[in-house]
Motif scaffolding. Structure first.
Motif, mmCIF file in Angstrom:
data_model
loop_
_atom_site.group_PDB
_atom_site.id
_atom_site.type_symbol
_atom_site.label_atom_id
_atom_site.label_comp_id
_atom_site.label_asym_id
_atom_site.label_seq_id
_atom_site.Cartn_x
_atom_site.Cartn_y
_atom_site.Cartn_z
ATOM 1 N N GLN A 152 20.672 -29.868 49.709
ATOM 2 C CA GLN A 152 22.039 -29.528 50.139
ATOM 3 C C GLN A 152 22.334 -28.045 49.881
ATOM 4 O O GLN A 152 22.955 -27.377 50.704
ATOM 5 C CB GLN A 152 23.059 -30.396 49.407
ATOM 6 N N LEU A 153 21.883 -27.517 48.743
ATOM 7 C CA LEU A 153 22.119 -26.110 48.422
ATOM 8 C C LEU A 153 21.212 -25.183 49.225
ATOM 9 O O LEU A 153 21.600 -24.074 49.563
ATOM 10 C CB LEU A 153 21.930 -25.872 46.921
ATOM 11 N N ASN A 154 19.981 -25.628 49.486
ATOM 12 C CA ASN A 154 19.039 -24.896 50.334
ATOM 13 C C ASN A 154 18.874 -23.433 49.902
ATOM 14 O O ASN A 154 19.011 -22.507 50.701
ATOM 15 C CB ASN A 154 19.474 -24.985 51.803
ATOM 16 N N ILE A 155 18.546 -23.227 48.636
ATOM 17 C CA ILE A 155 18.375 -21.879 48.095
ATOM 18 C C ILE A 155 16.961 -21.374 48.387
ATOM 19 O O ILE A 155 15.983 -22.072 48.121
ATOM 20 C CB ILE A 155 18.632 -21.865 46.566
ATOM 21 N N ASP A 156 16.860 -20.174 48.922
ATOM 22 C CA ASP A 156 15.571 -19.524 49.136
ATOM 23 C C ASP A 156 15.257 -18.710 47.883
ATOM 24 O O ASP A 156 15.854 -17.650 47.653
ATOM 25 C CB ASP A 156 15.628 -18.621 50.361
ATOM 26 N N TRP A 157 14.337 -19.177 47.081
ATOM 27 C CA TRP A 157 14.002 -18.527 45.806
ATOM 28 C C TRP A 157 13.015 -17.374 45.983
ATOM 29 O O TRP A 157 12.590 -16.770 45.001
ATOM 30 C CB TRP A 157 13.473 -19.559 44.817
ATOM 31 N N SER A 158 12.628 -17.053 47.179
ATOM 32 C CA SER A 158 11.789 -15.879 47.510
ATOM 33 C C SER A 158 10.323 -15.993 47.118
ATOM 34 O O SER A 158 9.563 -15.076 47.382
ATOM 35 C CB SER A 158 12.349 -14.593 46.891
ATOM 36 N N LEU A 159 9.925 -17.056 46.472
ATOM 37 C CA LEU A 159 8.515 -17.275 46.134
ATOM 38 C C LEU A 159 8.132 -18.686 46.581
ATOM 39 O O LEU A 159 8.990 -19.577 46.615
ATOM 40 C CB LEU A 159 8.278 -17.135 44.626
ATOM 41 N N PRO A 160 6.850 -18.909 46.891
ATOM 42 C CA PRO A 160 6.427 -20.263 47.271
ATOM 43 C C PRO A 160 6.738 -21.278 46.163
ATOM 44 O O PRO A 160 6.462 -21.021 44.987
ATOM 45 C CB PRO A 160 4.914 -20.121 47.466
ATOM 46 N N THR A 161 7.321 -22.404 46.537
ATOM 47 C CA THR A 161 7.765 -23.382 45.536
ATOM 48 C C THR A 161 6.620 -23.993 44.741
ATOM 49 O O THR A 161 6.819 -24.407 43.602
ATOM 50 C CB THR A 161 8.595 -24.504 46.185
ATOM 51 N N ASP A 162 5.415 -24.032 45.305
ATOM 52 C CA ASP A 162 4.292 -24.616 44.555
ATOM 53 C C ASP A 162 3.785 -23.696 43.450
ATOM 54 O O ASP A 162 2.996 -24.109 42.609
ATOM 55 C CB ASP A 162 3.150 -25.022 45.493
ATOM 56 N N ASN A 163 4.241 -22.446 43.407
ATOM 57 C CA ASN A 163 3.822 -21.495 42.377
ATOM 58 C C ASN A 163 4.852 -21.304 41.271
ATOM 59 O O ASN A 163 4.629 -20.524 40.354
ATOM 60 C CB ASN A 163 3.527 -20.125 43.000
ATOM 61 N N LEU A 164 5.981 -21.966 41.344
ATOM 62 C CA LEU A 164 7.063 -21.742 40.390
ATOM 63 C C LEU A 164 6.753 -22.363 39.028
ATOM 64 O O LEU A 164 6.144 -23.435 38.939
ATOM 65 C CB LEU A 164 8.371 -22.317 40.924
ATOM 66 N N LEU A 165 7.197 -21.671 37.984
ATOM 67 C CA LEU A 165 7.052 -22.177 36.617
ATOM 68 C C LEU A 165 8.438 -22.647 36.173
ATOM 69 O O LEU A 165 9.320 -21.839 35.876
ATOM 70 C CB LEU A 165 6.521 -21.079 35.701
ATOM 71 N N VAL A 166 8.615 -23.961 36.150
ATOM 72 C CA VAL A 166 9.902 -24.583 35.859
ATOM 73 C C VAL A 166 9.727 -25.511 34.667
ATOM 74 O O VAL A 166 8.748 -26.268 34.607
ATOM 75 C CB VAL A 166 10.427 -25.374 37.085
ATOM 76 N N SER A 167 10.673 -25.473 33.736
ATOM 77 C CA SER A 167 10.572 -26.347 32.560
ATOM 78 C C SER A 167 10.648 -27.817 32.982
ATOM 79 O O SER A 167 11.217 -28.156 34.023
ATOM 80 C CB SER A 167 11.697 -26.038 31.572
ATOM 81 N N ASP A 168 10.066 -28.687 32.166
ATOM 82 C CA ASP A 168 10.144 -30.125 32.428
ATOM 83 C C ASP A 168 11.602 -30.570 32.499
ATOM 84 O O ASP A 168 11.965 -31.380 33.347
ATOM 85 C CB ASP A 168 9.408 -30.910 31.338
ATOM 86 N N LYS A 169 12.412 -30.039 31.619
ATOM 87 C CA LYS A 169 13.838 -30.380 31.588
ATOM 88 C C LYS A 169 14.507 -30.040 32.925
ATOM 89 O O LYS A 169 15.269 -30.842 33.472
ATOM 90 C CB LYS A 169 14.506 -29.624 30.437
ATOM 91 N N ASP A 170 14.216 -28.849 33.465
ATOM 92 C CA ASP A 170 14.830 -28.434 34.725
ATOM 93 C C ASP A 170 14.289 -29.215 35.919
ATOM 94 O O ASP A 170 15.001 -29.423 36.901
ATOM 95 C CB ASP A 170 14.654 -26.930 34.947
ATOM 96 N N ARG A 171 13.037 -29.652 35.845
ATOM 97 C CA ARG A 171 12.463 -30.453 36.943
ATOM 98 C C ARG A 171 13.121 -31.837 37.046
ATOM 99 O O ARG A 171 13.046 -32.488 38.084
ATOM 100 C CB ARG A 171 10.965 -30.639 36.745
#
Length: 188
Positions: A152-171
């Motif tokens: 719904q928010l559809n944010i373009d984070w400017s980097l490929p999503t498969d390369n992102l380093l996201v905490s387990d909590k945030d996932r």
């Protein structure tokens, strides 16, 4: 200080006046009276935070609810990030809309994120030091958030999503729709 409206009520990009010469530069990163005059809001910051992250680290989307909500003034001390603020105020005419702003040590821009907004950022440089002032103290029990890749928010984070380093909590954060519904249940 130059205040630039973002299109989201009370959310501003701030550009300081930078004085440079052969020795380097100087700028005033915060002055309460200048800040108040620039954005038209009286904000009393009570806590400063700083983080260090490596490239592709995504932190967010986070907020605090109710009486513990926080307004933030954010900037980058070293490196470059894409900073995102999402209007999560149900009574706002820009509810669910977001702004993404490039903040860097080089451009010295700051973003003022009002209370009731979700906030997050992704590191675009090899490393980044991120600083933010808050107008309310952190309260773990008031913390809430939304998954960074909410459709719904559809944010373009400017980097490929498969390369992102996201905490387990945030996932594990819920969708925007589910998070707003959960907040409504808690306040009723």
């Amino acid at each position: 200080m130059n205040a630039i409206e973002t299109g989201l009520k009370d959310c501003f990009i701030l550009e300081p006046r930078v004085f440079g010469d052969s020795r380097g530069y100087f700028f005033e990163s915060y002055n309460k009276s200048v800040f108040k005059k620039a954005i038209g809001l009286d904000v009393d910051f009570v806590q400063d935070n700083q983080s260090f992250s490596t490239k592709a680290v995504l932190r967010g989307l986070h907020a605090q609810a109710g009486e513990f909500a926080q307004a933030k003034l954010v900037r980058v001390l070293q490196g470059e990030v894409l900073d995102v603020a999402v209007d999560a105020r149900p009574d706002s005419n820009t509810f669910g809309k977001h702004v993404a702003v490039l903040l860097s040590a080089e451009n010295k821009r700051q973003l003022f994120v009002p209370r009731g907004f979700l906030h997050g950022f992704i590191v675009l440089s090899e490393t980044a030091e991120f600083s933010y002032k808050c107008d309310n103290l952190y309260n773990k029990d008031a913390e809430w958030g939304v998954i960074y890749n909410d459709s719904q928010l559809n944010i373009d984070w400017s980097l490929p999503t498969d390369n992102l380093l996201v905490s387990d909590k945030d996932r594990l954060l819920p969708s925007f729709e589910d998070a707003i519904a959960q907040l409504k249940l808690k306040t009723n």
